[in-house]
Design a protein around this motif. Structure first.
Motif, PDB file in Angstrom:
ATOM      1  N   ARG A 147       0.833  -1.205   0.000  1.00  0.00           N
ATOM      2  CA  ARG A 147       0.000   0.000   0.000  1.00  0.00           C
ATOM      3  C   ARG A 147       0.869   1.258   0.000  1.00  0.00           C
ATOM      4  O   ARG A 147       0.586   2.233  -0.680  1.00  0.00           O
ATOM      5  N   GLN A 148       1.943   1.224   0.773  1.00  0.00           N
ATOM      6  CA  GLN A 148       2.861   2.375   0.836  1.00  0.00           C
ATOM      7  C   GLN A 148       3.534   2.616  -0.515  1.00  0.00           C
ATOM      8  O   GLN A 148       3.693   3.766  -0.930  1.00  0.00           O
ATOM      9  N   VAL A 149       3.929   1.545  -1.194  1.00  0.00           N
ATOM     10  CA  VAL A 149       4.559   1.676  -2.517  1.00  0.00           C
ATOM     11  C   VAL A 149       3.568   2.286  -3.507  1.00  0.00           C
ATOM     12  O   VAL A 149       3.904   3.198  -4.265  1.00  0.00           O
ATOM     13  N   HIS A 168       3.875   6.060  -5.421  1.00  0.00           N
ATOM     14  CA  HIS A 168       3.792   6.306  -6.868  1.00  0.00           C
ATOM     15  C   HIS A 168       2.631   7.242  -7.197  1.00  0.00           C
ATOM     16  O   HIS A 168       2.710   8.010  -8.163  1.00  0.00           O
ATOM     17  N   TYR A 169       1.564   7.179  -6.417  1.00  0.00           N
ATOM     18  CA  TYR A 169       0.409   8.050  -6.647  1.00  0.00           C
ATOM     19  C   TYR A 169       0.751   9.492  -6.275  1.00  0.00           C
ATOM     20  O   TYR A 169       0.479  10.422  -7.032  1.00  0.00           O
ATOM     21  N   LYS A 170       1.372   9.679  -5.115  1.00  0.00           N
ATOM     22  CA  LYS A 170       1.672  11.029  -4.630  1.00  0.00           C
ATOM     23  C   LYS A 170       2.916  11.624  -5.288  1.00  0.00           C
ATOM     24  O   LYS A 170       3.035  12.848  -5.396  1.00  0.00           O
ATOM     25  N   ASN A 171       3.854  10.772  -5.699  1.00  0.00           N
ATOM     26  CA  ASN A 171       5.101  11.212  -6.340  1.00  0.00           C
ATOM     27  C   ASN A 171       5.291  10.459  -7.656  1.00  0.00           C
ATOM     28  O   ASN A 171       6.193   9.635  -7.770  1.00  0.00           O
ATOM     29  N   PRO A 172       4.414  10.711  -8.619  1.00  0.00           N
ATOM     30  CA  PRO A 172       4.467   9.924  -9.858  1.00  0.00           C
ATOM     31  C   PRO A 172       5.771  10.102 -10.615  1.00  0.00           C
ATOM     32  O   PRO A 172       6.324  11.193 -10.678  1.00  0.00           O
ATOM     33  N   ARG A 173       6.251   9.007 -11.147  1.00  0.00           N
ATOM     34  CA  ARG A 173       7.436   9.019 -11.993  1.00  0.00           C
ATOM     35  C   ARG A 173       6.964   9.189 -13.434  1.00  0.00           C
ATOM     36  O   ARG A 173       5.950   8.630 -13.826  1.00  0.00           O
ATOM     37  N   ASN A 174       7.690   9.963 -14.193  1.00  0.00           N
ATOM     38  CA  ASN A 174       7.429  10.117 -15.629  1.00  0.00           C
ATOM     39  C   ASN A 174       6.081  10.762 -15.952  1.00  0.00           C
ATOM     40  O   ASN A 174       5.501  10.497 -16.991  1.00  0.00           O
ATOM     41  N   SER A 230      -4.881   3.426 -10.467  1.00  0.00           N
ATOM     42  CA  SER A 230      -4.706   3.715 -11.889  1.00  0.00           C
ATOM     43  C   SER A 230      -3.452   4.556 -12.140  1.00  0.00           C
ATOM     44  O   SER A 230      -2.630   4.227 -13.010  1.00  0.00           O
ATOM     45  N   LEU A 231      -3.288   5.622 -11.382  1.00  0.00           N
ATOM     46  CA  LEU A 231      -2.153   6.520 -11.615  1.00  0.00           C
ATOM     47  C   LEU A 231      -0.841   5.926 -11.116  1.00  0.00           C
ATOM     48  O   LEU A 231       0.208   6.116 -11.738  1.00  0.00           O
ATOM     49  N   ALA A 232      -0.877   5.183 -10.019  1.00  0.00           N
ATOM     50  CA  ALA A 232       0.338   4.513  -9.539  1.00  0.00           C
ATOM     51  C   ALA A 232       0.787   3.471 -10.556  1.00  0.00           C
ATOM     52  O   ALA A 232       1.977   3.337 -10.842  1.00  0.00           O
ATOM     53  N   SER A 233      -0.159   2.748 -11.136  1.00  0.00           N
ATOM     54  CA  SER A 233       0.172   1.740 -12.137  1.00  0.00           C
ATOM     55  C   SER A 233       0.796   2.386 -13.367  1.00  0.00           C
ATOM     56  O   SER A 233       1.764   1.861 -13.930  1.00  0.00           O
ATOM     57  N   ALA A 234       0.283   3.544 -13.790  1.00  0.00           N
ATOM     58  CA  ALA A 234       0.854   4.262 -14.934  1.00  0.00           C
ATOM     59  C   ALA A 234       2.288   4.685 -14.628  1.00  0.00           C
ATOM     60  O   ALA A 234       3.180   4.564 -15.475  1.00  0.00           O
ATOM     61  N   SER A 235       2.518   5.159 -13.420  1.00  0.00           N
ATOM     62  CA  SER A 235       3.857   5.564 -13.001  1.00  0.00           C
ATOM     63  C   SER A 235       4.813   4.370 -13.039  1.00  0.00           C
ATOM     64  O   SER A 235       5.920   4.450 -13.578  1.00  0.00           O
ATOM     65  N   MET A 236       4.358   3.248 -12.492  1.00  0.00           N
ATOM     66  CA  MET A 236       5.191   2.037 -12.456  1.00  0.00           C
ATOM     67  C   MET A 236       5.468   1.514 -13.855  1.00  0.00           C
ATOM     68  O   MET A 236       6.589   1.115 -14.180  1.00  0.00           O
ATOM     69  N   MET A 237       4.429   1.531 -14.705  1.00  0.00           N
ATOM     70  CA  MET A 237       4.578   1.006 -16.062  1.00  0.00           C
ATOM     71  C   MET A 237       5.578   1.834 -16.856  1.00  0.00           C
ATOM     72  O   MET A 237       6.460   1.283 -17.511  1.00  0.00           O
ATOM     73  N   THR A 238       5.477   3.165 -16.792  1.00  0.00           N
ATOM     74  CA  THR A 238       6.393   3.994 -17.573  1.00  0.00           C
ATOM     75  C   THR A 238       7.834   3.802 -17.110  1.00  0.00           C
ATOM     76  O   THR A 238       8.755   3.830 -17.922  1.00  0.00           O
ATOM     77  N   GLN A 239       8.004   3.574 -15.818  1.00  0.00           N
ATOM     78  CA  GLN A 239       9.342   3.311 -15.290  1.00  0.00           C
ATOM     79  C   GLN A 239       9.871   1.970 -15.790  1.00  0.00           C
ATOM     80  O   GLN A 239      11.029   1.850 -16.174  1.00  0.00           O
ATOM     81  N   ALA A 240       8.998   0.974 -15.773  1.00  0.00           N
ATOM     82  CA  ALA A 240       9.410  -0.397 -16.089  1.00  0.00           C
ATOM     83  C   ALA A 240       9.762  -0.612 -17.556  1.00  0.00           C
ATOM     84  O   ALA A 240      10.665  -1.384 -17.865  1.00  0.00           O
ATOM     85  N   ALA A 275       3.794  -4.702  -6.142  1.00  0.00           N
ATOM     86  CA  ALA A 275       2.897  -4.130  -5.134  1.00  0.00           C
ATOM     87  C   ALA A 275       1.445  -4.133  -5.598  1.00  0.00           C
ATOM     88  O   ALA A 275       0.530  -4.098  -4.783  1.00  0.00           O
ATOM     89  N   LEU A 276       1.228  -4.198  -6.898  1.00  0.00           N
ATOM     90  CA  LEU A 276      -0.136  -4.193  -7.430  1.00  0.00           C
ATOM     91  C   LEU A 276      -0.776  -5.581  -7.443  1.00  0.00           C
ATOM     92  O   LEU A 276      -1.950  -5.713  -7.781  1.00  0.00           O
ATOM     93  N   ALA A 277      -0.030  -6.612  -7.076  1.00  0.00           N
ATOM     94  CA  ALA A 277      -0.560  -7.978  -7.109  1.00  0.00           C
ATOM     95  C   ALA A 277      -1.824  -8.128  -6.268  1.00  0.00           C
ATOM     96  O   ALA A 277      -2.734  -8.877  -6.619  1.00  0.00           O
ATOM     97  N   GLY A 278      -1.908  -7.396  -5.179  1.00  0.00           N
ATOM     98  CA  GLY A 278      -3.074  -7.484  -4.301  1.00  0.00           C
ATOM     99  C   GLY A 278      -4.366  -7.011  -4.947  1.00  0.00           C
ATOM    100  O   GLY A 278      -5.459  -7.350  -4.498  1.00  0.00           O
ATOM    101  N   VAL A 279      -4.252  -6.237  -6.022  1.00  0.00           N
ATOM    102  CA  VAL A 279      -5.435  -5.745  -6.729  1.00  0.00           C
ATOM    103  C   VAL A 279      -6.252  -6.922  -7.276  1.00  0.00           C
ATOM    104  O   VAL A 279      -7.469  -6.830  -7.403  1.00  0.00           O
ATOM    105  N   ALA A 280      -5.585  -8.045  -7.549  1.00  0.00           N
ATOM    106  CA  ALA A 280      -6.278  -9.225  -8.082  1.00  0.00           C
ATOM    107  C   ALA A 280      -7.415  -9.677  -7.160  1.00  0.00           C
ATOM    108  O   ALA A 280      -8.382 -10.287  -7.618  1.00  0.00           O
ATOM    109  N   LYS A 281      -7.313  -9.349  -5.869  1.00  0.00           N
ATOM    110  CA  LYS A 281      -8.362  -9.724  -4.907  1.00  0.00           C
ATOM    111  C   LYS A 281      -9.613  -8.853  -5.046  1.00  0.00           C
ATOM    112  O   LYS A 281     -10.630  -9.132  -4.438  1.00  0.00           O
ATOM    113  N   PHE A 282      -9.504  -7.773  -5.818  1.00  0.00           N
ATOM    114  CA  PHE A 282     -10.607  -6.820  -5.977  1.00  0.00           C
ATOM    115  C   PHE A 282     -10.936  -6.660  -7.457  1.00  0.00           C
ATOM    116  O   PHE A 282     -10.464  -5.713  -8.104  1.00  0.00           O
TER     117      PHE A 282
END
Length: 146
Positions: free
Chosen positions: A11-13, A17-23, A69-79, A116-123
């Motif tokens: 959740r912290q990760v 990424h949400y509060k300090n988005p990369r890219n 959504s926005l944290a995932s976008a940040s992570m994806m652009t980094q990856a 860190a997004l793996a837990g989303v699968a539960k929802f």
């Protein structure tokens, strides 16, 4: 590490990424641009990538939406930065498997914060939030091959 502590860390990760988005931002030169939205919840994302010699040279995003959504976008652009187009598409396939709770080959890529997004699968209702930027990236990369 207990499952509760791991959930807290994840959740912290995500919040980082949400509060300090990369890219976050836009690319001005010759770029591949894809806009997608999720009408169900209102998330919208614009992914821009510069592709050179079959490689994702850089990637940026703009958008509005929930923290996932926005944290995932940040992570994806980094990856995907620096990956060959086919590797970026393979990583997206692995991410989809993670969202569906499927097993994946952990040795193919160092997923880093993406795990860190793996837990989303539960929802199930939140899976579209997490995959929106990835779908935009896939569409763009598949379109530029044509």
């Amino acid at each position: 590490m207990s499952s509760h502590n791991l959930d807290t860390l994840y959740r912290q990760v995500i919040m980082d990424h949400y509060k300090n988005p990369r890219n976050r931002g836009e690319l001005s030169d010759d770029t591949l641009t894809v806009n997608l939205n999720n009408p169900t919840c209102g998330d919208r994302v614009q992914i821009q990538m510069k592709i050179e010699d079959g490689q994702v040279e850089t990637a940026k995003f703009e958008g509005e939406g929930c923290s996932i959504s926005l944290a995932s976008a940040s992570m994806m652009t980094q990856a995907v930065k620096g990956l060959k187009v086919e590797d970026a598409l393979k990583m997206s396939e692995i991410f989809s498997d993670i969202m569906l709770g499927k097993e994946y080959d952990e040795d193919l890529f160092d997923l880093g914060d993406i795990e860190a997004l793996a837990g989303v699968a539960k929802f199930p209702a939140r899976i579209k939030c997490a995959t929106l930027a990835w779908k935009a990236m896939e569409q763009g990369l598949n379109k530029q091959d044509k």
